[in-house]
Design a protein around this motif. Structure first.
Motif, PDB file in Angstrom:
ATOM      1  N   ASN A 141      32.126 -25.748 -14.843  1.00 12.02           N
ATOM      2  CA  ASN A 141      31.044 -26.794 -16.190  1.00 12.02           C
ATOM      3  C   ASN A 141      29.748 -28.198 -16.015  1.00 12.02           C
ATOM      4  O   ASN A 141      29.059 -28.240 -15.939  1.00 12.02           O
ATOM      5  N   SER A 280      36.433 -31.164 -14.496  1.00  9.87           N
ATOM      6  CA  SER A 280      36.312 -31.204 -16.073  1.00  9.87           C
ATOM      7  C   SER A 280      37.300 -29.787 -17.409  1.00  9.87           C
ATOM      8  O   SER A 280      37.623 -29.396 -16.706  1.00  9.87           O
ATOM      9  N   THR A 281      37.735 -30.711 -18.703  1.00  9.80           N
ATOM     10  CA  THR A 281      38.012 -30.222 -19.626  1.00  9.80           C
ATOM     11  C   THR A 281      37.190 -29.731 -20.758  1.00  9.80           C
ATOM     12  O   THR A 281      36.463 -30.014 -21.217  1.00  9.80           O
ATOM     13  N   ARG A 282      36.747 -28.502 -21.014  1.00  8.31           N
ATOM     14  CA  ARG A 282      36.428 -27.584 -21.786  1.00  8.31           C
ATOM     15  C   ARG A 282      36.904 -27.399 -23.468  1.00  8.31           C
ATOM     16  O   ARG A 282      38.259 -26.949 -23.308  1.00  8.31           O
ATOM     17  N   LYS A 284      36.804 -26.664 -27.063  1.00  6.05           N
ATOM     18  CA  LYS A 284      35.858 -25.541 -27.909  1.00  6.05           C
ATOM     19  C   LYS A 284      37.072 -26.276 -29.975  1.00  6.05           C
ATOM     20  O   LYS A 284      38.055 -25.967 -30.036  1.00  6.05           O
ATOM     21  N   SER A 323      34.881 -38.433 -22.488  1.00  5.29           N
ATOM     22  CA  SER A 323      34.417 -37.684 -21.911  1.00  5.29           C
ATOM     23  C   SER A 323      32.469 -38.182 -21.364  1.00  5.29           C
ATOM     24  O   SER A 323      33.111 -39.540 -20.878  1.00  5.29           O
ATOM     25  N   SER A 338      29.536 -35.457 -28.968  1.00  2.00           N
ATOM     26  CA  SER A 338      29.961 -33.879 -27.835  1.00  2.00           C
ATOM     27  C   SER A 338      28.894 -33.750 -27.298  1.00  2.00           C
ATOM     28  O   SER A 338      27.902 -34.198 -27.567  1.00  2.00           O
ATOM     29  N   ASP A 339      28.834 -32.473 -26.502  1.00  2.00           N
ATOM     30  CA  ASP A 339      27.831 -32.082 -25.687  1.00  2.00           C
ATOM     31  C   ASP A 339      27.416 -31.300 -25.786  1.00  2.00           C
ATOM     32  O   ASP A 339      25.738 -31.145 -25.521  1.00  2.00           O
ATOM     33  N   SER A 342      28.425 -25.014 -30.811  1.00  2.00           N
ATOM     34  CA  SER A 342      28.751 -23.815 -29.783  1.00  2.00           C
ATOM     35  C   SER A 342      27.700 -22.843 -30.847  1.00  2.00           C
ATOM     36  O   SER A 342      27.740 -23.688 -31.766  1.00  2.00           O
ATOM     37  N   ILE A 347      31.394 -28.390 -28.920  1.00  2.00           N
ATOM     38  CA  ILE A 347      32.043 -28.261 -27.193  1.00  2.00           C
ATOM     39  C   ILE A 347      32.185 -29.497 -27.039  1.00  2.00           C
ATOM     40  O   ILE A 347      31.136 -30.231 -26.575  1.00  2.00           O
ATOM     41  N   TYR A 348      33.519 -29.342 -26.751  1.00  2.00           N
ATOM     42  CA  TYR A 348      33.071 -31.288 -25.517  1.00  2.00           C
ATOM     43  C   TYR A 348      33.357 -30.855 -24.152  1.00  2.00           C
ATOM     44  O   TYR A 348      34.267 -30.206 -24.334  1.00  2.00           O
ATOM     45  N   ILE A 349      32.869 -31.185 -23.022  1.00  2.00           N
ATOM     46  CA  ILE A 349      32.890 -31.752 -22.058  1.00  2.00           C
ATOM     47  C   ILE A 349      33.572 -33.009 -21.666  1.00  2.00           C
ATOM     48  O   ILE A 349      33.317 -33.760 -21.417  1.00  2.00           O
TER      49      ILE A 349
END
Length: 389
Positions: A141, A280-282, A284, A323, A338-339, A342, A347-349
């Motif tokens: 990511n 990173s943590t993805r 959804k 984040s 959020s980044d 989708s 989608i948050y990173i």
């Protein structure tokens, strides 16, 4: 049998040495033997053979104990914990000051403590400016770059600006970038840059980063932090290329599927997937009928969420994973947005401390007071907490 005073002293010394042998270094061992010899010389009425016998006892205890301690130390597995310093800290020690200011410092600390880092140490010079990429870290990511910027003593660095980051093989630029730096003094800065990667694309093998340094000549009367155009100086664009270590291409991951539903102002959401990478943590979050919404409609759904974070519990304690763009609200680290959207949701990173082996993970979603409805527990809340591990 009567035991002389000198013999008693030697016996006491031997017993004490046996108790303390685990804490002895070479210098202490030498002093102990010298002390025994000195006392033996002072024992004029003591039989010389007995003196040699007790010196031999001392030597056996000390040497044998030291050998046992050495064997124990060598055979004990050296497990690195999040609180310990890894080998790389020797060169990266100046970045500790930077991490103290970084809301995502737990990610970098976890990576460096577990040697999930690649030393680059490449420098480019442009006039009076010097720029070094010290180290990099990457997962699917994002790419994290640690750098040092310098100029001569007649100037003060005003800022370090990343111009672009590209895949050197395809010449394609990467996603958004974000930098943070901390001054060591007026003309040296340590910093880090985040570069967002597309997880659906292959991991780049070679990366080229381009930076520019701006500085100003401080006034003799007043060294002002204000940037003055009449004293401004700029470096030429400075390019540094490096090949990414292959270990970043297939990192350790952990995938969780909470499938937890909640409602925001009448709109249904589902926390469908959480995947942790080393950096990173993805996260959804699916939106009901999200596949039929355009990006503008999805953005309006995203605006209902103030922010998200994760509480990670390891054997070292609690860690808050926020984040990339976040702020502190009281004791809470809240992401500003959020980044990206989708195909059917958001989608948050967030940051990650996967390498610290978290035993517990709790996802938190922040909203306006009383705006989030917990569908599972059928209550309204200001903040939704979902146990995901």
């Amino acid at each position: 049998m009567n035991t002389s005073l000198e013999e008693k002293v030697l016996i006491a010394d031997a017993a004490r040495l046996q108790r303390d042998v685990r804490q002895m270094n070479n210098s202490e061992t030498t002093h102990a033997i010298q002390r025994g010899l000195a006392r033996a010389r002072r024992a004029r009425r003591y039989d010389r053979s007995l003196v040699m016998k007790w010196i031999s006892v001392l030597l056996v205890v000390v040497i044998g104990g030291a050998w046992l301690v050495s064997e124990f130390y060598e055979r004990t597995p050296k497990q690195l914990t999040a609180g310990e310093q890894a080998t790389y800290w020797e060169k990266l020690e100046p970045f500790r000051t930077l991490f103290q200011r970084d809301t995502d410092r737990s990610t970098m600390l976890s990576a460096i403590n577990h040697d999930y880092v690649q030393m680059v140490d490449r420098t480019v010079v442009s006039g009076s400016y010097e720029f070094t990429i010290n180290a990099v870290m990457a997962d699917r990511n994002r790419l994290i770059v640690l750098y040092t910027a310098k100029t001569d003593a007649t100037q003060e660095i005003y800022s370090v600006n990343q111009v672009k980051a590209i895949n050197a093989e395809t010449s394609q630029p990467f996603g958004s970038m974000h930098s943070l730096d901390a001054p060591l003094n007026e003309n040296i800065i340590y910093g880090r840059t985040y570069v967002m990667l597309d997880p659906n694309e292959p991991m780049p093998e070679e990366v080229t980063m381009t930076y520019r340094i701006s500085s100003n000549t401080p006034s003799i009367e007043q060294r002002s932090a204000t940037f003055k155009s009449e004293t401004a100086h700029f470096s030429k664009p400075m390019n540094i290329s490096f090949t990414l270590d292959s270990k970043f291409a297939n990192p350790k991951t952990e995938l969780m599927k909470p499938n937890y539903s909640f409602t925001l102002e009448g709109h249904s959401f589902l926390l469908s997937e959480v995947e942790m990478f080393p950096l990173s943590t993805r996260i959804k979050i699916d939106i009901e009928n999200g596949e039929n919404m355009n990006d503008e409609e999805k953005q309006s759904m995203m605006d209902l969420i103030r922010g998200v974070d994760i509480i990670s519990i390891t054997k070292e304690g609690h860690t808050l994973l926020g984040s990339l763009s976040s702020y502190f609200s009281g004791n809470t680290l809240v992401s500003l947005g959020s980044d990206r959207v989708s195909e059917d949701g958001i989608i948050y990173i967030l940051g990650s401390n996967l390498l610290d082996d978290p035993q517990s993970l709790t996802f938190r979603l922040h909203s306006q007071p009383g705006k989030v409805y917990d569908s599972m527990n059928e209550v309204e809340k200001d903040m939704l907490e979902i146990k995901i591990k």
